[in-house]
Design a protein around this motif. Sequence first.
Motif, mmCIF file in Angstrom:
data_model
loop_
_atom_site.group_PDB
_atom_site.id
_atom_site.type_symbol
_atom_site.label_atom_id
_atom_site.label_comp_id
_atom_site.label_asym_id
_atom_site.label_seq_id
_atom_site.Cartn_x
_atom_site.Cartn_y
_atom_site.Cartn_z
ATOM 1 N N ALA A 41 0.857 -1.135 -0.047
ATOM 2 C CA ALA A 41 0.117 -0.038 -0.001
ATOM 3 C C ALA A 41 0.841 1.429 0.025
ATOM 4 C CB ALA A 41 -0.863 -0.200 1.211
ATOM 5 N N ILE A 42 1.901 1.132 0.381
ATOM 6 C CA ILE A 42 2.976 2.232 0.448
ATOM 7 C C ILE A 42 3.282 2.818 -0.929
ATOM 8 C CG2 ILE A 42 5.307 3.143 1.186
ATOM 9 C CD1 ILE A 42 5.231 1.040 3.535
ATOM 10 N N PHE A 43 3.525 1.689 -1.776
ATOM 11 C CA PHE A 43 3.726 1.952 -3.263
ATOM 12 C C PHE A 43 2.744 2.765 -3.963
ATOM 13 C CE2 PHE A 43 6.618 -1.347 -1.855
ATOM 14 C CZ PHE A 43 7.858 -0.587 -1.920
ATOM 15 N N ILE A 44 1.360 2.334 -3.338
ATOM 16 C CA ILE A 44 0.175 3.139 -4.098
ATOM 17 C C ILE A 44 0.004 4.550 -3.851
ATOM 18 C CG2 ILE A 44 -2.343 2.939 -4.044
ATOM 19 C CD1 ILE A 44 -2.217 -0.114 -3.880
ATOM 20 N N ASP A 45 0.445 4.915 -2.414
ATOM 21 C CA ASP A 45 0.362 6.252 -1.972
ATOM 22 C C ASP A 45 1.580 7.130 -2.371
ATOM 23 O OD1 ASP A 45 -1.086 8.541 -0.995
ATOM 24 O OD2 ASP A 45 -0.184 8.153 1.136
ATOM 25 N N VAL A 46 2.654 6.451 -1.939
ATOM 26 C CA VAL A 46 3.977 7.205 -2.221
ATOM 27 C C VAL A 46 3.882 8.796 -1.660
ATOM 28 C CG1 VAL A 46 4.834 5.801 -4.054
ATOM 29 C CG2 VAL A 46 3.725 7.931 -4.768
ATOM 30 N N GLY A 47 3.156 8.966 -0.458
ATOM 31 C CA GLY A 47 3.030 10.310 0.077
ATOM 32 C C GLY A 47 2.154 11.533 -0.842
ATOM 33 N N LEU A 48 1.571 10.962 -1.648
ATOM 34 C CA LEU A 48 0.776 11.796 -2.727
ATOM 35 C C LEU A 48 -0.508 12.271 -1.493
ATOM 36 C CD1 LEU A 48 0.679 10.224 -5.924
ATOM 37 C CD2 LEU A 48 1.981 12.173 -5.083
#
Length: 156
Positions: A41-48
């Motif tokens: 899930a971290i790679f889906i959001d990437v801080g956006l």
Amino acid sequence: MSAIGIQKILVTAYFWYYSTRISVADLGTYVFVLSFTSLFAIFIDVGLLQVLTRESAKDETVGELYLKNILGFKCCSAFLAIGVIFFIHYLSPKAPLSFIAVAICIMVLDSLKQTLYGFVRGKRNFFFESVSVCFYQLITIGIGVLALHFSKNIIY
């Protein structure tokens, strides 16, 4: 009481319900699958999410543009993350595929939900965000409890 406090109480009650209705082995598998998919899930959001909240707080029209772009990016990155999850599962199947499919659905829907909440938070509509967080949690718990009640088995 704040929405976060209510949400924590609901999640605790939900986990208690699950842990008393299924075996220890199934609970361990359930927690493993949720934690495994949560890594991606971290790679889906990437801080956006933080960018969306900040930009929608500055200007609503720019926030809507950011929302569209971020949702598009999240859809693409979700497909990529799902592919990686299935590839890793293919190499080393540690859990039933039905567990992983459900956890992937939870992961993607949660990411989209957080994005929409970030947009609403940027518009400073905290009441709507609080109420919707509680309703979302109640819907999730309801679906989970009904599925476990009628199937009598967490795998299916």
